[in-house]
Design a protein around this motif. Structure first.
Motif, PDB file in Angstrom:
ATOM      1  N   GLY A  77      -4.810  -2.905   8.497  1.00  0.00           N
ATOM      2  CA  GLY A  77      -3.496  -2.452   8.046  1.00  0.00           C
ATOM      3  C   GLY A  77      -3.587  -1.395   6.959  1.00  0.00           C
ATOM      4  N   LEU A  78      -4.509  -1.575   6.018  1.00  0.00           N
ATOM      5  CA  LEU A  78      -4.655  -0.612   4.925  1.00  0.00           C
ATOM      6  C   LEU A  78      -5.180   0.729   5.423  1.00  0.00           C
ATOM      7  CD1 LEU A  78      -6.130  -2.930   2.131  1.00  0.00           C
ATOM      8  CD2 LEU A  78      -3.750  -2.233   2.472  1.00  0.00           C
ATOM      9  N   ILE A  79      -6.168   0.683   6.307  1.00  0.00           N
ATOM     10  CA  ILE A  79      -6.726   1.924   6.843  1.00  0.00           C
ATOM     11  C   ILE A  79      -5.696   2.651   7.704  1.00  0.00           C
ATOM     12  CG2 ILE A  79      -8.450   2.876   8.435  1.00  0.00           C
ATOM     13  CD1 ILE A  79     -10.379   0.697   7.349  1.00  0.00           C
ATOM     14  N   GLY A 127      -0.171  -2.212   3.841  1.00  0.00           N
ATOM     15  CA  GLY A 127      -0.195  -3.622   3.461  1.00  0.00           C
ATOM     16  C   GLY A 127       1.168  -4.273   3.624  1.00  0.00           C
ATOM     17  N   ILE A 128       2.203  -3.560   3.209  1.00  0.00           N
ATOM     18  CA  ILE A 128       3.563  -4.085   3.343  1.00  0.00           C
ATOM     19  C   ILE A 128       3.957  -4.175   4.812  1.00  0.00           C
ATOM     20  CG2 ILE A 128       5.997  -3.597   2.881  1.00  0.00           C
ATOM     21  CD1 ILE A 128       5.056  -2.312   0.226  1.00  0.00           C
ATOM     22  N   GLY A 129       3.645  -3.133   5.581  1.00  0.00           N
ATOM     23  CA  GLY A 129       4.008  -3.122   7.002  1.00  0.00           C
ATOM     24  C   GLY A 129       3.369  -4.255   7.781  1.00  0.00           C
ATOM     25  N   GLY A 130       2.111  -4.522   7.518  1.00  0.00           N
ATOM     26  CA  GLY A 130       1.440  -5.636   8.188  1.00  0.00           C
ATOM     27  C   GLY A 130       2.027  -6.978   7.800  1.00  0.00           C
ATOM     28  N   THR A 131       2.385  -7.121   6.526  1.00  0.00           N
ATOM     29  CA  THR A 131       2.986  -8.367   6.061  1.00  0.00           C
ATOM     30  C   THR A 131       4.361  -8.582   6.676  1.00  0.00           C
ATOM     31  OG1 THR A 131       1.795  -8.180   3.978  1.00  0.00           O
ATOM     32  CG2 THR A 131       3.699  -9.644   4.009  1.00  0.00           C
ATOM     33  N   GLY A 133       0.863  -1.021  10.181  1.00  0.00           N
ATOM     34  CA  GLY A 133       0.299  -0.290   9.048  1.00  0.00           C
ATOM     35  C   GLY A 133       0.662   1.178   9.063  1.00  0.00           C
ATOM     36  N   GLY A 134       0.581   1.793  10.223  1.00  0.00           N
ATOM     37  CA  GLY A 134       0.911   3.216  10.334  1.00  0.00           C
ATOM     38  C   GLY A 134       2.370   3.495  10.048  1.00  0.00           C
TER      39      GLY A 134
END
Length: 89
Positions: free
Chosen positions: A6-8, A40-44, A69-70
């Protein structure tokens, strides 16, 4: 591992959004940092909405994490860019 994906993908999404939206582009460093936060927020958020992003390392889980993530990275970059433009006036 899912958080790292997610971060990458957030960093990539932030830089891609900065490349497409020239008026919101903040440079590689801020684009990447905004993207990492958004990734990070998008994945959460995706996992909270019922996505199986944390469900394992199968192809569907990886693709969901990359998409979350994107998109999150691009969204946070757009917010940061708009705020910086308003504060700069």
């Amino acid at each position: 591992m899912e958080l790292l994906i997610g971060l990458i993908s957030g960093a990539v999404g932030g830089n891609a959004a900065g490349g497409m939206l020239k008026n919101l582009n903040q440079g590689v460093l801020i684009n990447s940092l905004s993207g990492i936060v958004g990734g990070g927020i998008g994945g959460t958020v995706l996992s909270m909405l019922g996505g199986d992003a944390s469900g394992g390392m199968d192809l569907a889980g990886i693709l969901q994490q990359v998409a979350g993530g994107g998109i999150g990275g691009g969204a946070v970059l757009a917010i940061v860019g708009a705020l910086r433009q308003q504060l700069g006036r």
